[in-house]
Design a protein around this motif. Sequence first.
Motif, PDB file in Angstrom:
ATOM      1  N   CYS A 107       5.307  -1.791  -5.011  1.00 13.84           N
ATOM      2  CA  CYS A 107       5.434  -0.496  -4.327  1.00 13.84           C
ATOM      3  C   CYS A 107       4.103   0.238  -4.282  1.00 13.84           C
ATOM      4  O   CYS A 107       3.757   0.862  -3.272  1.00 13.84           O
ATOM      5  CB  CYS A 107       6.488   0.369  -5.015  1.00 13.84           C
ATOM      6  SG  CYS A 107       8.163  -0.279  -4.904  1.00 13.84           S
ATOM      7  N   ASP A 108       3.364   0.179  -5.366  1.00 14.47           N
ATOM      8  CA  ASP A 108       2.040   0.780  -5.442  1.00 14.47           C
ATOM      9  C   ASP A 108       1.131   0.195  -4.354  1.00 14.47           C
ATOM     10  O   ASP A 108       0.397   0.925  -3.664  1.00 14.47           O
ATOM     11  CB  ASP A 108       1.463   0.507  -6.836  1.00 14.47           C
ATOM     12  CG  ASP A 108       0.205   1.303  -7.138  1.00 14.47           C
ATOM     13  OD1 ASP A 108      -0.188   2.148  -6.317  1.00 14.47           O
ATOM     14  OD2 ASP A 108      -0.382   1.071  -8.213  1.00 14.47           O
ATOM     15  N   VAL A 111       2.354   1.430  -0.761  1.00 13.00           N
ATOM     16  CA  VAL A 111       2.109   2.855  -0.518  1.00 13.00           C
ATOM     17  C   VAL A 111       0.619   3.192  -0.501  1.00 13.00           C
ATOM     18  O   VAL A 111       0.144   3.910   0.383  1.00 13.00           O
ATOM     19  CB  VAL A 111       2.848   3.712  -1.574  1.00 13.00           C
ATOM     20  CG1 VAL A 111       2.426   5.181  -1.478  1.00 13.00           C
ATOM     21  CG2 VAL A 111       4.358   3.591  -1.405  1.00 13.00           C
ATOM     22  N   ASN A 112      -0.139   2.671  -1.461  1.00 12.78           N
ATOM     23  CA  ASN A 112      -1.506   3.141  -1.663  1.00 12.78           C
ATOM     24  C   ASN A 112      -2.604   2.232  -1.112  1.00 12.78           C
ATOM     25  O   ASN A 112      -3.730   2.703  -0.892  1.00 12.78           O
ATOM     26  CB  ASN A 112      -1.742   3.387  -3.150  1.00 12.78           C
ATOM     27  CG  ASN A 112      -0.880   4.521  -3.670  1.00 12.78           C
ATOM     28  OD1 ASN A 112      -0.906   5.614  -3.139  1.00 12.78           O
ATOM     29  ND2 ASN A 112      -0.094   4.247  -4.696  1.00 12.78           N
ATOM     30  N   LYS A 117       4.693   3.668   4.837  1.00 10.16           N
ATOM     31  CA  LYS A 117       5.803   4.460   4.303  1.00 10.16           C
ATOM     32  C   LYS A 117       7.167   3.880   4.679  1.00 10.16           C
ATOM     33  O   LYS A 117       8.132   4.015   3.929  1.00 10.16           O
ATOM     34  CB  LYS A 117       5.702   5.901   4.802  1.00 10.16           C
ATOM     35  CG  LYS A 117       4.466   6.639   4.328  1.00 10.16           C
ATOM     36  CD  LYS A 117       4.438   8.055   4.861  1.00 10.16           C
ATOM     37  CE  LYS A 117       3.216   8.818   4.372  1.00 10.16           C
ATOM     38  NZ  LYS A 117       3.183  10.211   4.911  1.00 10.16           N
ATOM     39  N   TYR A 152       6.344  13.152  -7.880  1.00  7.24           N
ATOM     40  CA  TYR A 152       6.164  12.063  -6.918  1.00  7.24           C
ATOM     41  C   TYR A 152       6.751  10.777  -7.485  1.00  7.24           C
ATOM     42  O   TYR A 152       6.974  10.638  -8.687  1.00  7.24           O
ATOM     43  CB  TYR A 152       4.681  11.857  -6.585  1.00  7.24           C
ATOM     44  CG  TYR A 152       3.873  11.241  -7.716  1.00  7.24           C
ATOM     45  CD1 TYR A 152       3.650   9.863  -7.776  1.00  7.24           C
ATOM     46  CD2 TYR A 152       3.349  12.027  -8.738  1.00  7.24           C
ATOM     47  CE1 TYR A 152       2.919   9.298  -8.816  1.00  7.24           C
ATOM     48  CE2 TYR A 152       2.626  11.476  -9.772  1.00  7.24           C
ATOM     49  CZ  TYR A 152       2.411  10.104  -9.807  1.00  7.24           C
ATOM     50  OH  TYR A 152       1.709   9.539 -10.832  1.00  7.24           O
ATOM     51  N   TYR A 154       6.493   6.521  -6.093  1.00 11.45           N
ATOM     52  CA  TYR A 154       6.189   5.573  -5.022  1.00 11.45           C
ATOM     53  C   TYR A 154       7.444   4.822  -4.564  1.00 11.45           C
ATOM     54  O   TYR A 154       7.629   4.565  -3.378  1.00 11.45           O
ATOM     55  CB  TYR A 154       5.125   4.578  -5.478  1.00 11.45           C
ATOM     56  CG  TYR A 154       3.812   5.214  -5.868  1.00 11.45           C
ATOM     57  CD1 TYR A 154       3.390   6.418  -5.286  1.00 11.45           C
ATOM     58  CD2 TYR A 154       2.984   4.629  -6.813  1.00 11.45           C
ATOM     59  CE1 TYR A 154       2.193   7.008  -5.648  1.00 11.45           C
ATOM     60  CE2 TYR A 154       1.780   5.213  -7.179  1.00 11.45           C
ATOM     61  CZ  TYR A 154       1.395   6.404  -6.600  1.00 11.45           C
ATOM     62  OH  TYR A 154       0.213   6.994  -6.956  1.00 11.45           O
ATOM     63  N   ASN A 157       9.400   7.147  -2.456  1.00  7.64           N
ATOM     64  CA  ASN A 157       8.728   7.339  -1.166  1.00  7.64           C
ATOM     65  C   ASN A 157       9.173   6.282  -0.161  1.00  7.64           C
ATOM     66  O   ASN A 157       9.407   6.572   1.019  1.00  7.64           O
ATOM     67  CB  ASN A 157       7.206   7.246  -1.336  1.00  7.64           C
ATOM     68  CG  ASN A 157       6.618   8.462  -2.027  1.00  7.64           C
ATOM     69  OD1 ASN A 157       7.306   9.449  -2.238  1.00  7.64           O
ATOM     70  ND2 ASN A 157       5.356   8.376  -2.396  1.00  7.64           N
TER      71      ASN A 157
END
Length: 249
Positions: A107-108, A111-112, A117, A152, A154, A157
Amino acid sequence: MKVGLFIPCYINQLYPQVGIATLELLEKLKVEVVYPPGQTCCGQPMANSGYENESEGACKNFVENFKDFDYIVTPSGSCAYHVKKHYNIIEQTPSVKNVRNNIYELCDFIVNILKIKDVGATFPFKVGVHKSCHGLRGLRLGSCSEIVGDSYSYIENLLQNVNGTQIMPLSRADECCGFGGTFAVTEEAVSVKMGKDKIKDHLDNGVEVITATDTSCLMHLEGLVNRNNQPLKVMHIAEILNSQITETL
Protein backbone atom coordinates in the motif's frame (compact mmCIF):
# COMPACT_ATOMS: atom_id res chain seq x y z
CA MET A 1 11.06 1.36 -12.95
CA LYS A 2 12.13 -2.22 -12.23
CA VAL A 3 10.39 -3.80 -9.25
CA GLY A 4 11.33 -6.96 -7.40
CA LEU A 5 8.45 -8.82 -5.76
CA PHE A 6 9.16 -10.37 -2.36
CA ILE A 7 6.62 -12.95 -1.18
CA PRO A 8 7.14 -13.87 2.51
CA CYS A 9 7.55 -17.52 3.41
CA TYR A 10 4.22 -17.89 5.23
CA ILE A 11 2.34 -16.41 2.27
CA ASN A 12 4.19 -18.73 -0.10
CA GLN A 13 3.34 -21.77 2.01
CA LEU A 14 -0.11 -20.98 3.42
CA TYR A 15 -1.72 -18.12 1.48
CA PRO A 16 -0.43 -18.26 -2.11
CA GLN A 17 -3.54 -16.41 -3.30
CA VAL A 18 -2.19 -13.29 -1.58
CA GLY A 19 1.04 -13.49 -3.58
CA ILE A 20 -0.89 -14.00 -6.80
CA ALA A 21 -3.20 -11.06 -6.02
CA THR A 22 -0.18 -8.83 -5.33
CA LEU A 23 1.44 -9.73 -8.64
CA GLU A 24 -1.78 -9.28 -10.61
CA LEU A 25 -2.49 -5.94 -8.95
CA LEU A 26 0.96 -4.54 -9.70
CA GLU A 27 0.72 -5.71 -13.31
CA LYS A 28 -2.69 -4.02 -13.63
CA LEU A 29 -1.01 -0.83 -12.46
CA LYS A 30 1.52 -1.18 -15.32
CA VAL A 31 4.48 -2.02 -13.07
CA GLU A 32 7.29 -4.15 -14.48
CA VAL A 33 7.50 -6.90 -11.85
CA VAL A 34 10.16 -9.56 -11.46
CA TYR A 35 9.99 -12.45 -9.00
CA PRO A 36 13.56 -13.56 -8.15
CA PRO A 37 13.33 -17.37 -7.85
CA GLY A 38 16.23 -17.57 -5.39
CA GLN A 39 14.43 -15.63 -2.67
CA THR A 40 13.74 -17.26 0.69
CA CYS A 41 12.84 -15.91 4.15
CA CYS A 42 13.91 -12.36 5.05
CA GLY A 43 15.19 -13.63 8.40
CA GLN A 44 12.52 -12.10 10.62
CA PRO A 45 11.32 -15.31 12.39
CA MET A 46 14.83 -16.19 13.58
CA ALA A 47 15.53 -12.65 14.72
CA ASN A 48 12.21 -12.43 16.59
CA SER A 49 13.02 -15.70 18.35
CA GLY A 50 16.34 -14.41 19.67
CA TYR A 51 18.56 -15.94 17.00
CA GLU A 52 19.37 -12.78 15.06
CA ASN A 53 22.94 -13.81 14.31
CA GLU A 54 21.67 -17.10 12.88
CA SER A 55 19.67 -15.13 10.30
CA GLU A 56 22.70 -13.54 8.60
CA GLY A 57 22.61 -16.05 5.75
CA ALA A 58 18.96 -15.30 5.04
CA CYS A 59 19.67 -11.56 5.12
CA LYS A 60 22.60 -11.83 2.73
CA ASN A 61 20.58 -14.04 0.38
CA PHE A 62 17.78 -11.47 0.39
CA VAL A 63 20.18 -8.70 -0.56
CA GLU A 64 21.76 -10.82 -3.31
CA ASN A 65 18.35 -11.46 -4.85
CA PHE A 66 17.06 -7.88 -4.70
CA LYS A 67 20.13 -5.62 -4.92
CA ASP A 68 19.62 -4.67 -8.59
CA PHE A 69 16.01 -3.48 -8.36
CA ASP A 70 14.79 0.11 -8.19
CA TYR A 71 12.17 -0.95 -5.63
CA ILE A 72 11.30 -4.08 -3.69
CA VAL A 73 7.58 -4.52 -2.94
CA THR A 74 6.08 -6.97 -0.47
CA PRO A 75 2.54 -7.67 0.83
CA SER A 76 3.92 -7.63 4.38
CA GLY A 77 4.55 -4.65 6.60
CA SER A 78 6.48 -6.71 9.14
CA CYS A 79 8.91 -8.10 6.56
CA ALA A 80 9.47 -4.67 5.02
CA TYR A 81 10.11 -3.26 8.50
CA HIS A 82 12.56 -6.04 9.34
CA VAL A 83 14.64 -5.41 6.24
CA LYS A 84 14.60 -1.63 6.75
CA LYS A 85 15.36 -1.60 10.45
CA HIS A 86 17.21 -4.82 11.33
CA TYR A 87 19.63 -5.51 8.50
CA ASN A 88 22.32 -3.64 10.42
CA ILE A 89 23.55 -7.08 11.56
CA ILE A 90 25.29 -7.50 8.19
CA GLU A 91 27.97 -5.32 6.60
CA GLN A 92 26.46 -2.12 5.24
CA THR A 93 27.63 -2.37 1.65
CA PRO A 94 26.07 -0.15 -1.05
CA SER A 95 23.86 -3.10 -2.06
CA VAL A 96 22.57 -3.58 1.48
CA LYS A 97 21.84 0.14 1.84
CA ASN A 98 20.04 0.18 -1.51
CA VAL A 99 17.81 -2.74 -0.51
CA ARG A 100 17.03 -1.27 2.90
CA ASN A 101 16.15 2.13 1.45
CA ASN A 102 13.98 0.82 -1.36
CA ILE A 103 11.80 -1.89 0.15
CA TYR A 104 8.12 -0.96 0.46
CA GLU A 105 4.96 -2.50 1.81
CA LEU A 106 2.40 -2.81 -1.01
CA CYS A 107 0.00 0.00 0.00
CA ASP A 108 2.87 2.34 0.81
CA PHE A 109 4.32 1.69 -2.65
CA ILE A 110 1.02 2.30 -4.46
CA VAL A 111 0.18 5.50 -2.56
CA ASN A 112 3.60 7.12 -2.21
CA ILE A 113 5.68 5.84 -5.14
CA LEU A 114 3.10 5.19 -7.86
CA LYS A 115 0.93 8.08 -6.57
CA ILE A 116 -2.22 6.09 -7.33
CA LYS A 117 -5.40 6.50 -5.27
CA ASP A 118 -7.89 4.40 -7.24
CA VAL A 119 -6.80 0.92 -8.38
CA GLY A 120 -10.12 0.19 -10.10
CA ALA A 121 -11.35 -2.46 -7.66
CA THR A 122 -14.92 -3.41 -6.75
CA PHE A 123 -15.72 -4.93 -3.36
CA PRO A 124 -19.22 -4.17 -2.00
CA PHE A 125 -18.78 -5.10 1.66
CA LYS A 126 -18.34 -3.57 5.09
CA VAL A 127 -14.62 -3.72 5.79
CA GLY A 128 -12.75 -3.41 9.07
CA VAL A 129 -9.08 -2.44 8.86
CA HIS A 130 -6.65 -4.11 11.22
CA LYS A 131 -3.60 -1.88 11.54
CA SER A 132 -0.75 -4.30 12.16
CA CYS A 133 1.83 -3.10 14.70
CA HIS A 134 4.97 -3.25 12.52
CA GLY A 135 3.29 -1.38 9.70
CA LEU A 136 1.59 1.18 11.93
CA ARG A 137 4.30 2.08 14.43
CA GLY A 138 7.31 0.88 12.47
CA LEU A 139 6.67 1.92 8.87
CA ARG A 140 4.17 4.67 9.77
CA LEU A 141 1.57 3.36 7.33
CA GLY A 142 -1.01 5.23 9.39
CA SER A 143 -1.37 7.61 12.30
CA CYS A 144 -1.36 6.26 15.86
CA SER A 145 -4.07 7.12 18.38
CA GLU A 146 -1.54 8.04 21.07
CA ILE A 147 0.10 10.72 18.91
CA VAL A 148 -1.51 14.12 18.44
CA GLY A 149 -1.47 15.09 14.78
CA ASP A 150 -3.16 14.66 11.43
CA SER A 151 -5.01 11.37 10.94
CA TYR A 152 -4.05 9.25 7.94
CA SER A 153 -3.94 5.63 6.75
CA TYR A 154 -2.51 4.44 3.44
CA ILE A 155 -4.65 1.30 3.46
CA GLU A 156 -7.80 3.35 4.09
CA ASN A 157 -6.79 5.84 1.40
CA LEU A 158 -6.95 3.02 -1.13
CA LEU A 159 -10.07 1.37 0.30
CA GLN A 160 -11.96 4.67 0.13
CA ASN A 161 -11.73 4.46 -3.66
CA VAL A 162 -12.79 0.81 -3.96
CA ASN A 163 -16.25 0.68 -5.50
CA GLY A 164 -18.86 -0.45 -2.97
CA THR A 165 -16.56 -0.75 0.05
CA GLN A 166 -17.67 0.72 3.37
CA ILE A 167 -14.85 1.25 5.88
CA MET A 168 -16.30 0.56 9.31
CA PRO A 169 -14.84 2.60 12.20
CA LEU A 170 -13.57 0.57 15.14
CA SER A 171 -13.63 1.42 18.84
CA ARG A 172 -9.93 0.56 19.31
CA ALA A 173 -8.62 0.98 15.78
CA ASP A 174 -4.87 0.52 16.33
CA GLU A 175 -4.83 -2.08 19.09
CA CYS A 176 -2.63 -5.18 18.63
CA CYS A 177 -4.36 -8.43 17.62
CA GLY A 178 -2.08 -10.49 19.86
CA PHE A 179 -0.16 -12.36 17.18
CA GLY A 180 3.28 -10.81 17.62
CA GLY A 181 5.17 -13.60 15.87
CA THR A 182 6.52 -16.02 18.47
CA PHE A 183 4.54 -14.17 21.17
CA ALA A 184 1.50 -16.16 20.02
CA VAL A 185 3.40 -19.35 20.89
CA THR A 186 5.13 -18.35 24.12
CA GLU A 187 2.14 -16.43 25.53
CA GLU A 188 -0.72 -18.36 23.96
CA ALA A 189 -3.44 -17.45 26.48
CA VAL A 190 -2.71 -13.72 26.33
CA SER A 191 -2.46 -13.84 22.55
CA VAL A 192 -5.83 -15.59 22.22
CA LYS A 193 -7.56 -13.11 24.53
CA MET A 194 -6.17 -10.17 22.59
CA GLY A 195 -7.31 -11.75 19.33
CA LYS A 196 -10.82 -12.38 20.66
CA ASP A 197 -11.06 -8.78 21.86
CA LYS A 198 -9.99 -7.55 18.45
CA ILE A 199 -12.55 -9.72 16.67
CA LYS A 200 -15.31 -8.53 19.03
CA ASP A 201 -14.48 -4.94 18.12
CA HIS A 202 -15.00 -5.76 14.44
CA LEU A 203 -18.25 -7.64 15.10
CA ASP A 204 -19.62 -4.90 17.36
CA ASN A 205 -19.09 -2.37 14.58
CA GLY A 206 -20.81 -4.32 11.81
CA VAL A 207 -17.73 -5.53 9.93
CA GLU A 208 -18.18 -8.27 7.32
CA VAL A 209 -14.55 -8.56 6.17
CA ILE A 210 -11.36 -7.94 8.17
CA THR A 211 -8.35 -6.83 6.16
CA ALA A 212 -4.75 -5.85 6.90
CA THR A 213 -1.32 -5.47 5.32
CA ASP A 214 0.03 -8.54 7.16
CA THR A 215 -1.16 -12.09 6.53
CA SER A 216 0.44 -13.18 9.81
CA CYS A 217 -2.01 -11.09 11.84
CA LEU A 218 -4.87 -12.16 9.61
CA MET A 219 -3.89 -15.83 10.04
CA HIS A 220 -4.13 -15.41 13.82
CA LEU A 221 -7.53 -13.73 13.60
CA GLU A 222 -8.85 -16.17 10.99
CA GLY A 223 -7.98 -19.11 13.22
CA LEU A 224 -10.00 -17.65 16.08
CA VAL A 225 -12.90 -16.69 13.79
CA ASN A 226 -13.10 -20.20 12.33
CA ARG A 227 -12.73 -21.92 15.69
CA ASN A 228 -15.63 -19.92 17.10
CA ASN A 229 -17.79 -20.07 13.95
CA GLN A 230 -18.09 -16.28 13.77
CA PRO A 231 -19.66 -14.46 10.80
CA LEU A 232 -16.52 -12.79 9.49
CA LYS A 233 -14.33 -13.26 6.46
CA VAL A 234 -10.60 -12.47 6.53
CA MET A 235 -8.80 -11.16 3.42
CA HIS A 236 -5.45 -9.51 2.77
CA ILE A 237 -5.65 -5.98 1.37
CA ALA A 238 -4.06 -7.17 -1.90
CA GLU A 239 -7.01 -9.50 -2.48
CA ILE A 240 -9.49 -6.66 -2.02
CA LEU A 241 -7.56 -4.19 -4.18
CA ASN A 242 -7.35 -6.86 -6.90
CA SER A 243 -11.02 -7.74 -6.61
CA GLN A 244 -13.89 -7.32 -9.05
CA ILE A 245 -16.50 -8.95 -6.80
CA THR A 246 -19.96 -7.50 -7.35
CA GLU A 247 -22.07 -9.97 -5.35
CA THR A 248 -22.01 -11.43 -1.84
CA LEU A 249 -19.06 -13.56 -0.77
